[in-house]
Design a protein around this motif. Sequence first.
Motif, PDB file in Angstrom:
ATOM      1  N   LEU A  78       0.847  -1.206   0.000  1.00 37.19           N
ATOM      2  CA  LEU A  78       0.000   0.000   0.000  1.00 37.19           C
ATOM      3  C   LEU A  78       0.878   1.251   0.000  1.00 37.19           C
ATOM      4  N   LYS A  79       1.955   1.216   0.800  1.00 39.76           N
ATOM      5  CA  LYS A  79       2.865   2.375   0.838  1.00 39.76           C
ATOM      6  C   LYS A  79       3.494   2.616  -0.532  1.00 39.76           C
ATOM      7  N   LYS A  80       3.927   1.508  -1.152  1.00 41.37           N
ATOM      8  CA  LYS A  80       4.583   1.600  -2.464  1.00 41.37           C
ATOM      9  C   LYS A  80       3.695   2.325  -3.472  1.00 41.37           C
ATOM     10  N   TYR A  81       2.381   2.062  -3.413  1.00 37.98           N
ATOM     11  CA  TYR A  81       1.466   2.681  -4.383  1.00 37.98           C
ATOM     12  C   TYR A  81       0.733   3.888  -3.788  1.00 37.98           C
ATOM     13  N   ASN A  82       1.195   4.310  -2.612  1.00 37.83           N
ATOM     14  CA  ASN A  82       0.618   5.503  -1.987  1.00 37.83           C
ATOM     15  C   ASN A  82      -0.886   5.360  -1.722  1.00 37.83           C
ATOM     16  N   LEU A  83      -1.257   4.205  -1.137  1.00 35.70           N
ATOM     17  CA  LEU A  83      -2.668   3.903  -0.882  1.00 35.70           C
ATOM     18  C   LEU A  83      -2.894   3.687   0.602  1.00 35.70           C
ATOM     19  N   SER A  84      -4.172   3.659   0.969  1.00 34.81           N
ATOM     20  CA  SER A  84      -4.506   3.375   2.360  1.00 34.81           C
ATOM     21  C   SER A  84      -5.658   2.378   2.408  1.00 34.81           C
ATOM     22  N   GLY A  85      -5.899   1.821   3.586  1.00 38.11           N
ATOM     23  CA  GLY A  85      -7.017   0.900   3.760  1.00 38.11           C
ATOM     24  C   GLY A  85      -7.464   0.919   5.213  1.00 38.11           C
ATOM     25  N   ILE A  86      -8.540   0.193   5.494  1.00 40.19           N
ATOM     26  CA  ILE A  86      -8.997   0.073   6.881  1.00 40.19           C
ATOM     27  C   ILE A  86      -8.660  -1.335   7.381  1.00 40.19           C
ATOM     28  N   PHE A  87      -8.064  -1.391   8.559  1.00 40.91           N
ATOM     29  CA  PHE A  87      -7.687  -2.667   9.167  1.00 40.91           C
ATOM     30  C   PHE A  87      -8.544  -2.879  10.409  1.00 40.91           C
ATOM     31  N   PHE A  88      -9.313  -3.974  10.422  1.00 38.92           N
ATOM     32  CA  PHE A  88     -10.247  -4.224  11.527  1.00 38.92           C
ATOM     33  C   PHE A  88      -9.631  -5.164  12.563  1.00 38.92           C
ATOM     34  N   LEU A  89      -9.675  -4.716  13.825  1.00 41.74           N
ATOM     35  CA  LEU A  89      -9.003  -5.463  14.895  1.00 41.74           C
ATOM     36  C   LEU A  89      -9.995  -6.016  15.913  1.00 41.74           C
ATOM     37  N   SER A  90      -9.856  -7.304  16.245  1.00 41.99           N
ATOM     38  CA  SER A  90     -10.546  -7.876  17.408  1.00 41.99           C
ATOM     39  C   SER A  90      -9.561  -7.763  18.557  1.00 41.99           C
ATOM     40  N   THR A  91      -9.953  -7.014  19.584  1.00 36.04           N
ATOM     41  CA  THR A  91      -8.931  -6.532  20.513  1.00 36.04           C
ATOM     42  C   THR A  91      -8.532  -7.501  21.617  1.00 36.04           C
ATOM     43  N   ALA A  92      -9.158  -8.682  21.698  1.00 35.57           N
ATOM     44  CA  ALA A  92      -8.691  -9.684  22.666  1.00 35.57           C
ATOM     45  C   ALA A  92      -7.200  -9.948  22.441  1.00 35.57           C
ATOM     46  N   VAL A  93      -6.789  -9.840  21.172  1.00 34.24           N
ATOM     47  CA  VAL A  93      -5.390 -10.080  20.810  1.00 34.24           C
ATOM     48  C   VAL A  93      -4.450  -9.119  21.548  1.00 34.24           C
ATOM     49  N   LEU A  94      -4.913  -7.876  21.736  1.00 30.85           N
ATOM     50  CA  LEU A  94      -4.081  -6.888  22.437  1.00 30.85           C
ATOM     51  C   LEU A  94      -3.894  -7.275  23.907  1.00 30.85           C
ATOM     52  N   HIS A  95      -4.756  -8.186  24.392  1.00 31.68           N
ATOM     53  CA  HIS A  95      -4.625  -8.704  25.766  1.00 31.68           C
ATOM     54  C   HIS A  95      -3.997 -10.103  25.760  1.00 31.68           C
ATOM     55  N   ASN A  96      -3.252 -10.397  24.685  1.00 28.01           N
ATOM     56  CA  ASN A  96      -2.568 -11.691  24.558  1.00 28.01           C
ATOM     57  C   ASN A  96      -3.488 -12.894  24.566  1.00 28.01           C
ATOM     58  N   LYS A  97      -4.636 -12.748  23.931  1.00 24.11           N
ATOM     59  CA  LYS A  97      -5.531 -13.899  23.766  1.00 24.11           C
ATOM     60  C   LYS A  97      -5.711 -14.161  22.276  1.00 24.11           C
ATOM     61  N   ALA A  98      -5.413 -15.395  21.862  1.00 24.37           N
ATOM     62  CA  ALA A  98      -5.645 -15.755  20.459  1.00 24.37           C
ATOM     63  C   ALA A  98      -7.148 -15.856  20.230  1.00 24.37           C
ATOM     64  N   LEU A  99      -7.583 -15.545  19.015  1.00 18.25           N
ATOM     65  CA  LEU A  99      -9.012 -15.652  18.705  1.00 18.25           C
ATOM     66  C   LEU A  99      -9.348 -17.102  18.375  1.00 18.25           C
ATOM     67  N   LEU A 100     -10.467 -17.538  18.934  1.00 16.12           N
ATOM     68  CA  LEU A 100     -10.918 -18.906  18.696  1.00 16.12           C
ATOM     69  C   LEU A 100     -11.067 -19.187  17.200  1.00 16.12           C
ATOM     70  N   VAL A 101     -11.586 -18.201  16.477  1.00 18.84           N
ATOM     71  CA  VAL A 101     -11.800 -18.376  15.030  1.00 18.84           C
ATOM     72  C   VAL A 101     -10.500 -18.787  14.343  1.00 18.84           C
ATOM     73  N   ASN A 102      -9.375 -18.203  14.766  1.00 18.80           N
ATOM     74  CA  ASN A 102      -8.104 -18.519  14.131  1.00 18.80           C
ATOM     75  C   ASN A 102      -7.553 -19.864  14.590  1.00 18.80           C
ATOM     76  N   GLN A 103      -7.812 -20.199  15.856  1.00 20.27           N
ATOM     77  CA  GLN A 103      -7.350 -21.509  16.332  1.00 20.27           C
ATOM     78  C   GLN A 103      -8.087 -22.624  15.581  1.00 20.27           C
ATOM     79  N   ILE A 104      -9.388 -22.416  15.376  1.00 18.22           N
ATOM     80  CA  ILE A 104     -10.180 -23.409  14.639  1.00 18.22           C
ATOM     81  C   ILE A 104      -9.684 -23.508  13.187  1.00 18.22           C
ATOM     82  N   GLN A 105      -9.474 -22.331  12.563  1.00 21.89           N
ATOM     83  CA  GLN A 105      -8.949 -22.296  11.184  1.00 21.89           C
ATOM     84  C   GLN A 105      -7.638 -23.068  11.066  1.00 21.89           C
ATOM     85  N   HIS A 106      -6.742 -22.846  12.027  1.00 21.09           N
ATOM     86  CA  HIS A 106      -5.433 -23.484  11.936  1.00 21.09           C
ATOM     87  C   HIS A 106      -5.516 -24.979  12.203  1.00 21.09           C
TER      88      HIS A 106
END
Length: 303
Positions: A78-106
């Motif tokens: 995005l930087k290379k092409y001078n673009l921006s985007g929106i990044f959506f965060l589930s904030t349990a991760v900021l408290h050092n908790k993995a998201l169940l959705v990702n554990q199931i995916q993996h």
Amino acid sequence: MKAIMYHYVRDFGTSHFKNIKGMDISAFEKQIIYLKSNYNIIDPSLILDANYLPRDKDVILTFDDGYRDHFDYVYPILKKYNLSGIFFLSTAVLHNKALLVNQIQHLLAFLPLDLLYDELICLLNQSYTEDEVDNLVFDYSKESRYDDARTIFIKKILQFVLPDEIRIGLVKSLFKKHIPLNENDFIDYLYLSKNQIEEMKNNGMYFGAHTFSHPHLAELNYKNQLIEIQRSIDDLAGIGISSDFFCYPYGSYNDDTMKILFNLGVKFAFTTDPKECRSLDSNFSIPRLDCNDITSEQLSKYD
Ligand SMILES: [Zn+2]
């Protein structure tokens, strides 16, 4: 206007989890080059302007779940092409908790499907009668456009069907047994760190809330939806991010969700409804096209 949804963007050739669904870095860059030459990739803050009217050629890039991929591979492009985007965060991760959705995916990406399915049935048999397990299999094994019946069963049972304490326990024990990373290493490997978020924010990227723990919001009562949403907005405020943008985990929401978002001052909420956005009047149901569903040719069909 077209909002486009991305999840994983990585080099699948070298990934340990090759079966994770996502987009290869080179395909991502190609799509960006295509979009840039045929569309107008807008700065997401543009839609916050009351005078903004969506135009056919406008595109907004959105990235879900706060993956480290977004810092390592998306942000430099995005930087290379001078673009921006929106990044959506589930904030349990900021408290050092993995998201169940990702554990199931993996788990699904790492284990043969039959093995995971049989193990889950075995574990269910320890807590439920044979009839109850049969009923669960009957009710939740309906294949979808993306997944076969067994995958759907595993996802639904572990994502929301069983009571929280049972499904969280099942995922944790399956994960511990089969995935060669402990939870902290998994978090480091998978998610954006606070420093990475900070750097992206300071360089023109936007962030939005995606709940605390990534639940199916429509399955929760008003109070629990409020807790999930409020917590994520507060967590983001704590690192200097205002939640003008929100995105529904799994695209799941109802009238309560929209009421809560309105009361908490969110301006726009994005769904997973694969359509073009003709107007911003329904500001809590902005549709999004999935990046893997669209080729250049298909994209031009939405013109
Ligand atoms: Zn998500």
